[in-house]
Each structure stands twice: as structure tokens, then as C-alpha cells.
Design a protein around this motif. Structure first.
Motif, mmCIF file in Angstrom:
data_model
loop_
_atom_site.group_PDB
_atom_site.id
_atom_site.type_symbol
_atom_site.label_atom_id
_atom_site.label_comp_id
_atom_site.label_asym_id
_atom_site.label_seq_id
_atom_site.Cartn_x
_atom_site.Cartn_y
_atom_site.Cartn_z
ATOM 1 N N ILE A 21 20.024 -1.110 -21.323
ATOM 2 C CA ILE A 21 21.474 -0.710 -21.505
ATOM 3 C C ILE A 21 22.303 -1.328 -22.312
ATOM 4 C CG2 ILE A 21 23.489 -0.590 -19.853
ATOM 5 C CD1 ILE A 21 21.693 -0.640 -17.554
ATOM 6 N N LEU A 22 22.872 -0.805 -23.323
ATOM 7 C CA LEU A 22 23.821 -1.422 -24.134
ATOM 8 C C LEU A 22 25.145 -1.019 -23.822
ATOM 9 C CD1 LEU A 22 22.142 -0.278 -27.641
ATOM 10 C CD2 LEU A 22 21.615 -2.116 -26.436
ATOM 11 N N SER A 23 26.008 -2.253 -23.907
ATOM 12 C CA SER A 23 27.406 -2.372 -23.598
ATOM 13 C C SER A 23 28.247 -1.629 -24.804
ATOM 14 C CB SER A 23 27.744 -3.859 -23.446
ATOM 15 O OG SER A 23 27.999 -4.385 -24.572
ATOM 16 N N ARG A 24 29.718 -1.269 -24.551
ATOM 17 C CA ARG A 24 30.316 -0.665 -25.369
ATOM 18 C C ARG A 24 30.574 -1.763 -26.545
ATOM 19 N NH1 ARG A 24 36.546 0.961 -24.337
ATOM 20 N NH2 ARG A 24 36.904 -1.184 -24.631
ATOM 21 N N ASP B 126 22.806 15.222 -19.861
ATOM 22 C CA ASP B 126 22.238 14.180 -19.208
ATOM 23 C C ASP B 126 21.364 13.125 -20.148
ATOM 24 O OD1 ASP B 126 22.958 15.001 -16.722
ATOM 25 O OD2 ASP B 126 21.483 16.603 -16.469
ATOM 26 N N PHE B 127 21.507 13.503 -21.432
ATOM 27 C CA PHE B 127 20.593 12.740 -22.227
ATOM 28 C C PHE B 127 20.956 11.072 -22.275
ATOM 29 C CE2 PHE B 127 19.642 10.974 -26.775
ATOM 30 C CZ PHE B 127 18.160 11.100 -26.543
ATOM 31 N N ILE B 128 22.117 10.933 -22.739
ATOM 32 C CA ILE B 128 22.658 9.599 -22.441
ATOM 33 C C ILE B 128 23.366 9.384 -21.011
ATOM 34 C CG2 ILE B 128 24.362 7.749 -23.414
ATOM 35 C CD1 ILE B 128 24.145 9.457 -26.097
ATOM 36 N N LYS B 129 22.619 8.342 -20.471
ATOM 37 C CA LYS B 129 23.047 7.827 -18.905
ATOM 38 C C LYS B 129 24.111 6.674 -19.103
ATOM 39 C CE LYS B 129 18.753 9.810 -18.012
ATOM 40 N NZ LYS B 129 17.745 10.137 -19.134
ATOM 41 N N ASN B 130 24.789 6.690 -18.075
ATOM 42 C CA ASN B 130 25.949 5.813 -18.126
ATOM 43 C C ASN B 130 25.811 4.728 -16.802
ATOM 44 O OD1 ASN B 130 29.175 5.410 -17.021
ATOM 45 N ND2 ASN B 130 28.300 4.015 -18.338
ATOM 46 N N VAL B 131 25.716 3.566 -16.737
ATOM 47 C CA VAL B 131 25.758 2.582 -15.974
ATOM 48 C C VAL B 131 27.249 1.963 -15.751
ATOM 49 C CG1 VAL B 131 25.030 0.572 -14.611
ATOM 50 C CG2 VAL B 131 23.494 2.068 -15.682
ATOM 51 N N ARG B 132 28.150 2.625 -14.572
ATOM 52 C CA ARG B 132 29.290 2.143 -14.756
ATOM 53 C C ARG B 132 29.501 0.840 -14.789
ATOM 54 N NH1 ARG B 132 33.612 5.361 -13.459
ATOM 55 N NH2 ARG B 132 32.336 7.033 -12.815
ATOM 56 N N GLY B 133 30.546 0.472 -15.825
ATOM 57 C CA GLY B 133 31.055 -0.976 -15.925
ATOM 58 C C GLY B 133 30.080 -1.764 -16.721
ATOM 59 N N VAL B 134 28.746 -1.206 -16.844
ATOM 60 C CA VAL B 134 27.776 -2.082 -17.668
ATOM 61 C C VAL B 134 27.623 -1.435 -19.211
ATOM 62 C CG1 VAL B 134 25.395 -2.658 -17.609
ATOM 63 C CG2 VAL B 134 26.740 -2.649 -15.486
ATOM 64 N N GLY B 135 27.172 -0.199 -19.388
ATOM 65 C CA GLY B 135 26.883 0.514 -20.798
ATOM 66 C C GLY B 135 26.019 1.708 -20.533
#
Length: 220
Positions: A168-171, A204-213
């Protein structure tokens, strides 16, 4: 991808930085060995392009100090020192590659890709995740074998994610790979590029973990 260019010659530095930025790299530039050493102690880079004949502190000393800190950041030496003993000294000090000036920018780019490939433990030039394939050498992206047109910044975001599938990479981490010092960072730039990539490569290729990246592939 974020690079540190250490070069005291203004003409060489400007031409290398301009060419690499055009290819989508975020390039920071310092012009003496002391600034290079301080920068490398405080900031993280994906690759360092290091001249040896520098004011304030010699490039070999900068390289030895980097390795003494157990910092494995890839380093390509760019120098006019072409004697055999100089090349041996540079490689023995911890350089991943050694390129003698003058050099062609195409060769530099190829050597950068090779070093980054080895550093990432990959033999193939291309990266694949799900049905998406990215070749950093040609900047070509395909989805299920069909070419997809992406901008340089979109490719930079995609490459950062595909280099570490599942991570997971953050913004902020993605911004580091898009912008160098002095570049104006738009507050929603990463969000815009992620939206464009999802539109072109699948929602759906790029997933998001809310608040993380963001991440691609299976979570690590």
C-alpha cells in the motif's frame, strides 16, 4: 519514480534533469558532495545518479558513507574518471553501475532500467499484474494484450504501484514519485491520476484502503 542527481556541471545537470523529467521521473538535483550526503541521510530516493569530482566532498566518499549506513539505494556513477582503477574503485565502493562522460541519454536510461530491474529482483523488463502489462523501457502499457494510451504522469503512478504489488502506497509516497523539489503539487493530483487509470484499466485494478493509500494485486 524519484531520483537524486548529484552533478556540479550546470549544463550536464540541466540536460539530464530535463530529459528524465520528460520521461516522467521526479528529479531532485544537488551540486556538491556535502549537500548530497545531507540529502541522502534525510530523504528517500529510488535511484541516485552520482558524479565523483564534486565540490565540498568527493563522490566516492558520499558513496562509501551511504553504504556504511547500510543504505541499499541503487547508485549509478556518472563521471569523467575513465581509468581502470577509478572504475574499480567506484564499483568496489558500492556503485551499481559506472558510466563515463560523455554519454548518450538513451544509454543512461537503459542502464537505469537495468539497475532498477536487478534491484527489484526482476529479470524481465516488463511488469505484469492481473491483465495489465507495463514495459518501462518503451513506456508501453497493455490491457489483455491491447495497447492503452497513458500520460507520463499516469505511467509514473502505475509503475510505482506495479513495482511493489500488494504494498500500500500513501498519497504522499506517490507524490514523491511524481514531483521534484520546487514542483507545484496540486492537492488532488494523485486522486485524479488514480481515477484516470481506473477508467482506462478497470475500476477494480487499483484498490484503495481508506485513509491509508492504494495498491495493485493481492495485499501484502
Amino acid at each position: 519514480m524519484r531520483l537524486l542527481l548529484v552533478e556540479d556541471d550546470r549544463m550536464i545537470g540541466e540536460s539530464v534533469r530535463a530529459a528524465l523529467r520528460q520521461d516522467g521521473f521526479a528529479v531532485d538535483w544537488v551540486r556538491d558532495g556535502r549537500a548530497a550526503d545531507e540529502t541522502l541521510q534525510s530523504e528517500r530516493f529510488d535511484l541516485v545518479l552520482l558524479d565523483l569530482g564534486l565540490p565540498q566532498r568527493d563522490g566516492l566518499d558520499v558513496l562509501r558513507a551511504l553504504r556504511a549506513r547500510q543504505d541499499a539505494t541503487p547508485v549509478i556513477v556518472l563521471t569523467a574518471r575513465d581509468a581502470l582503477e577509478d572504475r574499480v574503485a567506484g564499483l568496489d565502493a558500492g556503485a551499481d553501475d559506472y558510466l563515463v562522460k560523455p554519454f548518450e541519454l538513451d544509454e543512461l536510461a537503459a542502464r537505469m532500467r537495468a539497475v532498477l530491474r536487478r534491484h527489484g529482483g526482476r529479470a524481465d523488463t516488463a511488469m505484469e499484474c492481473d491483465s495489465v502489462r507495463l514495459d518501462p523501457a518503451t513506456k508501453q502499457v497493455t490491457l489483455r494484450g491491447e495497447p492503452v494510451m497513458l500520460s507520463a504522469r499516469e505511467i509514473a503512478v502505475l509503475e510505482a504501484l506495479m513495482l511493489r504489488p500488494g504494498a500500500i502506497l500513501s498519497r504522499a509516497q506517490l507524490e514523491d514519485r511524481l514531483y521534484g523539489w520546487g514542483d507545484e503539487i496540486e492537492s488532488n493530483a494523485v486522486t485524479v491520476y488514480i481515477h484516470q487509470l481506473r477508467r482506462k484499466l478497470g475500476a477494480d485494478f487499483i484498490k484503495n484502503v481508506r485513509g491509508v493509500g492504494y495498491y495493485v494485486g493481492r495485499p501484502a
